[in-house]
Motif scaffolding. Structure first.
Motif, PDB file in Angstrom:
ATOM      1  N   ALA A   1      28.151  30.441  14.966  1.00  0.00           N
ATOM      2  CA  ALA A   1      26.828  30.169  13.838  1.00  0.00           C
ATOM      3  C   ALA A   1      28.194  29.768  12.175  1.00  0.00           C
ATOM      4  CB  ALA A   1      26.584  31.741  13.516  1.00  0.00           C
ATOM      5  N   ASP A   2      28.794  29.753  12.914  1.00  0.00           N
ATOM      6  CA  ASP A   2      30.292  29.617  11.109  1.00  0.00           C
ATOM      7  C   ASP A   2      31.530  28.285  11.514  1.00  0.00           C
ATOM      8  OD1 ASP A   2      31.736  31.076  11.985  1.00  0.00           O
ATOM      9  OD2 ASP A   2      30.275  32.347  10.267  1.00  0.00           O
ATOM     10  N   LEU A   3      32.077  27.671  11.033  1.00  0.00           N
ATOM     11  CA  LEU A   3      32.973  27.103  11.027  1.00  0.00           C
ATOM     12  C   LEU A   3      34.173  28.278  11.680  1.00  0.00           C
ATOM     13  CD1 LEU A   3      33.531  24.152   8.717  1.00  0.00           C
ATOM     14  CD2 LEU A   3      33.613  23.977  10.614  1.00  0.00           C
ATOM     15  N   ALA A   4      34.198  29.331  11.404  1.00  0.00           N
ATOM     16  CA  ALA A   4      35.396  30.499  11.573  1.00  0.00           C
ATOM     17  C   ALA A   4      35.269  30.172  12.768  1.00  0.00           C
ATOM     18  CB  ALA A   4      35.540  31.281  11.068  1.00  0.00           C
ATOM     19  N   ALA A   5      34.195  30.344  13.816  1.00  0.00           N
ATOM     20  CA  ALA A   5      33.917  30.756  15.647  1.00  0.00           C
ATOM     21  C   ALA A   5      34.102  29.336  15.569  1.00  0.00           C
ATOM     22  CB  ALA A   5      32.254  31.308  15.242  1.00  0.00           C
ATOM     23  N   VAL A   6      33.181  28.298  15.467  1.00  0.00           N
ATOM     24  CA  VAL A   6      34.428  26.787  16.046  1.00  0.00           C
ATOM     25  C   VAL A   6      35.162  27.164  16.025  1.00  0.00           C
ATOM     26  CG1 VAL A   6      33.849  24.543  15.723  1.00  0.00           C
ATOM     27  CG2 VAL A   6      31.604  26.292  15.112  1.00  0.00           C
ATOM     28  N   ARG A   7      35.892  26.784  14.996  1.00  0.00           N
ATOM     29  CA  ARG A   7      37.495  26.817  14.921  1.00  0.00           C
ATOM     30  C   ARG A   7      38.289  27.480  16.289  1.00  0.00           C
ATOM     31  NH1 ARG A   7      37.578  27.173   8.665  1.00  0.00           N
ATOM     32  NH2 ARG A   7      36.785  25.224   8.192  1.00  0.00           N
ATOM     33  N   GLU A   8      37.794  29.591  15.835  1.00  0.00           N
ATOM     34  CA  GLU A   8      37.803  30.340  17.088  1.00  0.00           C
ATOM     35  C   GLU A   8      37.967  29.644  18.437  1.00  0.00           C
ATOM     36  OE1 GLU A   8      37.561  34.587  18.733  1.00  0.00           O
ATOM     37  OE2 GLU A   8      36.646  34.063  16.097  1.00  0.00           O
ATOM     38  N   ALA A   9      36.767  29.131  18.549  1.00  0.00           N
ATOM     39  CA  ALA A   9      36.367  29.348  20.154  1.00  0.00           C
ATOM     40  C   ALA A   9      37.538  27.833  20.857  1.00  0.00           C
ATOM     41  CB  ALA A   9      34.939  28.365  19.879  1.00  0.00           C
ATOM     42  N   LEU A  10      37.827  26.923  19.548  1.00  0.00           N
ATOM     43  CA  LEU A  10      38.767  25.572  20.124  1.00  0.00           C
ATOM     44  C   LEU A  10      40.075  26.203  20.319  1.00  0.00           C
ATOM     45  CD1 LEU A  10      36.595  22.780  17.991  1.00  0.00           C
ATOM     46  CD2 LEU A  10      36.658  23.391  20.546  1.00  0.00           C
ATOM     47  N   ALA A  11      40.124  26.927  19.220  1.00  0.00           N
ATOM     48  CA  ALA A  11      41.939  27.132  19.539  1.00  0.00           C
ATOM     49  C   ALA A  11      41.410  28.102  20.816  1.00  0.00           C
ATOM     50  CB  ALA A  11      41.985  27.943  18.669  1.00  0.00           C
ATOM     51  N   ARG A  12      41.023  28.830  21.794  1.00  0.00           N
ATOM     52  CA  ARG A  12      40.986  29.453  22.248  1.00  0.00           C
ATOM     53  C   ARG A  12      40.712  28.931  24.134  1.00  0.00           C
ATOM     54  NH1 ARG A  12      37.475  32.543  21.508  1.00  0.00           N
ATOM     55  NH2 ARG A  12      35.480  32.047  22.533  1.00  0.00           N
ATOM     56  N   GLU A  13      40.021  28.142  23.518  1.00  0.00           N
ATOM     57  CA  GLU A  13      39.815  26.826  24.367  1.00  0.00           C
ATOM     58  C   GLU A  13      41.240  25.745  24.992  1.00  0.00           C
ATOM     59  OE1 GLU A  13      38.002  24.366  27.564  1.00  0.00           O
ATOM     60  OE2 GLU A  13      37.745  26.737  26.731  1.00  0.00           O
ATOM     61  N   SER A  14      41.729  25.714  23.791  1.00  0.00           N
ATOM     62  CA  SER A  14      42.732  24.433  23.642  1.00  0.00           C
ATOM     63  C   SER A  14      44.065  25.402  24.282  1.00  0.00           C
ATOM     64  CB  SER A  14      43.589  24.102  21.740  1.00  0.00           C
ATOM     65  OG  SER A  14      44.002  23.340  22.021  1.00  0.00           O
ATOM     66  N   ARG A  15      44.680  26.631  23.881  1.00  0.00           N
ATOM     67  CA  ARG A  15      45.663  27.556  24.215  1.00  0.00           C
ATOM     68  C   ARG A  15      45.657  27.628  26.231  1.00  0.00           C
ATOM     69  NH1 ARG A  15      44.324  30.857  19.885  1.00  0.00           N
ATOM     70  NH2 ARG A  15      42.818  32.291  20.634  1.00  0.00           N
ATOM     71  N   ALA A  16      45.077  27.309  26.663  1.00  0.00           N
ATOM     72  CA  ALA A  16      44.478  27.097  27.893  1.00  0.00           C
ATOM     73  C   ALA A  16      45.017  25.318  28.614  1.00  0.00           C
ATOM     74  CB  ALA A  16      43.443  27.757  28.741  1.00  0.00           C
ATOM     75  N   LEU A  17      44.840  24.733  27.848  1.00  0.00           N
ATOM     76  CA  LEU A  17      44.828  23.243  28.803  1.00  0.00           C
ATOM     77  C   LEU A  17      45.755  22.904  29.325  1.00  0.00           C
ATOM     78  CD1 LEU A  17      42.532  20.886  25.793  1.00  0.00           C
ATOM     79  CD2 LEU A  17      42.321  22.099  27.943  1.00  0.00           C
ATOM     80  N   ALA A  18      46.224  22.134  29.922  1.00  0.00           N
ATOM     81  CA  ALA A  18      48.225  21.493  30.632  1.00  0.00           C
ATOM     82  C   ALA A  18      48.230  20.363  29.734  1.00  0.00           C
ATOM     83  CB  ALA A  18      47.834  20.643  31.384  1.00  0.00           C
ATOM     84  N   PRO A  19      49.239  20.596  29.235  1.00  0.00           N
ATOM     85  CA  PRO A  19      50.180  19.571  28.709  1.00  0.00           C
ATOM     86  C   PRO A  19      49.126  17.847  28.231  1.00  0.00           C
ATOM     87  CG  PRO A  19      51.687  20.513  29.385  1.00  0.00           C
ATOM     88  CD  PRO A  19      50.341  21.615  30.127  1.00  0.00           C
ATOM     89  N   GLY A  20      48.943  17.817  27.443  1.00  0.00           N
ATOM     90  CA  GLY A  20      48.314  15.686  27.469  1.00  0.00           C
ATOM     91  C   GLY A  20      46.831  15.856  27.725  1.00  0.00           C
ATOM     92  N   ALA A  21      46.297  17.152  27.687  1.00  0.00           N
ATOM     93  CA  ALA A  21      44.363  17.433  28.578  1.00  0.00           C
ATOM     94  C   ALA A  21      43.645  17.138  27.420  1.00  0.00           C
ATOM     95  CB  ALA A  21      44.307  18.684  29.363  1.00  0.00           C
ATOM     96  N   TRP A  22      42.741  16.776  28.177  1.00  0.00           N
ATOM     97  CA  TRP A  22      42.040  16.963  27.127  1.00  0.00           C
ATOM     98  C   TRP A  22      41.281  18.066  26.213  1.00  0.00           C
ATOM     99  CZ3 TRP A  22      39.150  12.511  24.145  1.00  0.00           C
ATOM    100  CH2 TRP A  22      40.018  10.695  24.207  1.00  0.00           C
ATOM    101  N   LEU A  23      40.110  18.545  25.031  1.00  0.00           N
ATOM    102  CA  LEU A  23      39.737  19.337  24.726  1.00  0.00           C
ATOM    103  C   LEU A  23      38.103  19.091  24.782  1.00  0.00           C
ATOM    104  CD1 LEU A  23      39.657  22.847  23.978  1.00  0.00           C
ATOM    105  CD2 LEU A  23      39.919  21.735  21.271  1.00  0.00           C
ATOM    106  N   ARG A  24      36.969  19.756  25.103  1.00  0.00           N
ATOM    107  CA  ARG A  24      36.025  19.070  25.193  1.00  0.00           C
ATOM    108  C   ARG A  24      35.256  20.036  24.864  1.00  0.00           C
ATOM    109  NH1 ARG A  24      33.023  14.945  27.486  1.00  0.00           N
ATOM    110  NH2 ARG A  24      32.117  15.313  25.981  1.00  0.00           N
ATOM    111  N   GLY A  25      34.457  19.671  24.268  1.00  0.00           N
ATOM    112  CA  GLY A  25      33.064  20.580  23.505  1.00  0.00           C
ATOM    113  C   GLY A  25      31.844  20.571  23.570  1.00  0.00           C
ATOM    114  N   TRP A  26      31.319  21.189  23.472  1.00  0.00           N
ATOM    115  CA  TRP A  26      29.436  20.294  23.497  1.00  0.00           C
ATOM    116  C   TRP A  26      28.886  21.639  22.585  1.00  0.00           C
ATOM    117  CZ3 TRP A  26      25.622  23.221  25.810  1.00  0.00           C
ATOM    118  CH2 TRP A  26      25.812  23.993  26.439  1.00  0.00           C
TER     119      TRP A  26
END
Length: 543
Positions: free
Chosen positions: A87-112
């Motif tokens: 519902a706000d930018l803080a929640a978006v940033r948190e969700a993206l950061a959580r996903e980013s931490r789980a990525l393998a090196p060089g992998a793409w971050l996807r969101g929708w």
């Protein structure tokens, strides 16, 4: 011959009147309803191989059909992190950061599912999402699937370093110094990044699509009008059906894009009628504009930012000629038209096409998709021209606000925001109103869409005031928008949308009558059984 399926102890609901049919049982075989009657006489029809299900007083309706959905492209598009609940930018940033931490090196971050309302009055830019995008290639789809936020690394990999010209109305948004902000508008711009992104394997896409279709069946859907057929979609439908994983009956409309020449249109005509038992190419999808939120709709007056003043087809007359050619060939068209100018031009083009061939039996039934803001004279033309109005009420419920403080309304201004999603006006004017979700733009659950059509409130907070309560549909109209209306739009009213012998055995079974469940509770009504082609595709453990 014995039926394949028998349902007993049922309350059969007539979507034409809203009343009960004078029967308690139904038999189906060969994909069709073969008999209606009382429990004793219908049970007597069953043979050793017949599936006999006692639904214990549950309510049976014709199968629900989503009038506008993207089951395969949506399955792939939603393989990233879901931002639709942020519902706000803080929640978006948190969700993206959580996903980013789980990525393998060089992998793409996807969101929708990113809602532009989270940016408030700030521009929609990659920088606004903070440092989480600084060092990773990232592509974040906004909720409308007509725009994307790309990280600096993604832009670099795609070779995007400034504005470009496109054959269709697309844009690489740049700042005052000509540097890309990360916002890409419409397909041609987004495809530059998509071309360098890693894609899931065919097996991954197929597995994801099968899971999505199972979810749709569990929600009560028996069919969908799929508004795309890009890439390997048609072969994927065939593979899903062969494997027994096609849980919906699908009507597919491939795209006709700006620049399509006579050869391309002839190719679209040739695909018509191809398919399998449960899927078939029937119609063509065109785009007359983009979206209001992006400033890419086509309005009769520019929006409050001075945008949304142009058609998606650089030459709107070329669209008119394409519609005329498809009409001559008997091909129904479905045109994405959101702004008032886009809807008017689509109606003008259909009227010219009809005049060019004269009245004749079996003429294609055209439709317009979305219709988010239109004046009175446009509303009245739908019924006269026999054009179906395909609408998605939850787009209004979930992404706009009654006080017009949302991005969509602010862009339009009070006059045009006050005529938002005129479902009831179109219905009362005699138009056939087809309801759908446009998944993955909004959730595909049909009961939630029907509820939104009835209450016009955001599902996350039903205490909020409705946006345009005078445009709410009645419970019966909402049900008809998922049964009778899609059958009419597909010219299948003689074999779909009703509980009658000879009609398709596509059925949805509810714990209670959806017409009497309160608007606010409808989305939670249990779906007990879903049947497609006389075969159960979902059965609740309680049944």
């Amino acid at each position: 011959m014995h039926p394949d399926l028998v349902l007993l102890s049922a309350r059969l609901l007539d979507p034409l009147t809203g009343g009960p049919l004078p029967h308690t049982a139904l038999a189906a075989g060969g994909g069709r309803i073969t008999a209606l009657g009382d429990d004793r006489e219908v049970r007597a029809l069953a043979g050793p191989a017949t599936a006999v299900i006692d639904v214990r007083g549950a309510v049976v309706t014709p199968g629900l059909v989503d009038g506008h959905t993207h089951p395969l492209s949506g399955a792939e598009r939603t393989m990233g992190v879901d931002l639709s609940g942020c519902a706000d930018l803080a929640a978006v940033r948190e969700a993206l950061a959580r996903e980013s931490r789980a990525l393998a090196p060089g992998a793409w971050l996807r969101g929708w599912g990113l809602d532009p309302n989270v940016f408030g009055d700030r521009p929609v830019t990659a920088a606004a999402l903070g440092p989480v995008l600084a060092d990773v290639p990232a592509a974040i789809d906004l909720f409308d699937a007509h725009s994307m936020l790309a990280s600096p690394r993604a832009l670099d990999l795609a070779g995007i370093d400034g504005p470009r010209d496109f054959a269709q109305s697309s844009q690489i948004v740049c700042d005052d110094e000509g540097r890309p902000t990360g916002l890409l508008l419409e397909d041609a711009a987004c495809e530059l990044v998509e071309a360098v992104m890693p894609r899931p394997t065919a097996a991954e896409i197929r597995a994801r699509a099968a899971a999505v279709l199972r979810g749709m069946a569990a929600a009560g859907l028996t069919g969908g009008h799929a508004m795309d057929a890009n890439g390997d979609s048609l072969s994927l439908y065939a593979a899903l059906e062969e494997a027994g994983d096609l849980a919906l009956r699908v009507r597919v409309a491939p795209w006709c894009q700006p620049g399509a020449d006579a050869g391309a249109i002839a190719g679209l005509v040739r695909t018509q009628g191809t398919g399998g038992d449960l899927w078939r190419v029937a119609g063509v999808k065109l785009f007359m504009d983009g979206t209001i939120d992006n400033g890419t709709a086509w309005l009769e007056r520019p929006d409050c930012h001075g945008e949304s003043a142009h058609a998606f087809w650089p030459d709107p007359d070329a669209y008119t000629r394409a519609v005329a050619e498809l009409h001559r060939e008997g091909v129904p068209t479905a045109t994405h038209a959101i702004g008032d100018a886009a809807v008017r031009h689509a109606l003008d083009s259909i009227e010219k096409a009809q005049a060019g061939t004269g009245e004749r039996a079996g003429s294609p039934r055209h439709r317009i998709e979305h219709i988010e803001t239109v004046p009175d004279d446009t509303v009245r033309r739908f019924a006269r021209l026999g054009v179906a109005a395909s609408m998605q009420p939850t787009h209004c419920c979930e992404f706009t606000r009654a006080d017009h403080t949302d991005n969509w309304s602010r862009r339009l201004g009070e006059e045009r925001a006050a005529r938002a999603f005129r479902c009831r006006d179109l219905w009362d004017a005699g138009a056939t109103v087809v309801l759908g979700s446009d998944w993955p733009i909004a959730p595909y659950q049909p009961l939630a869409v029907m509820a939104g059509a009835r209450h016009r409130r955001p599902s996350r907070d039903l205490t909020q005031p409705p946006h345009g309560p005078e445009q709410a549909l009645t419970p019966l109209q909402a049900l008809q928008g998922y049964t009778l209306s899609p059958a009419w739009a597909a010219a299948e009213e003689d074999r779909a949308g009703r509980l009658a012998p000879g009609h398709r055995a596509d059925l949805t079974v509810f714990a209670e009558n959806p017409l009497t469940v309160p608007d606010e509770d409808l989305a939670e009504l249990p779906v007990l059984l879903t049947v497609v082609n006389a075969r159960p595709t979902h059965r609740a453990p309680s049944l």
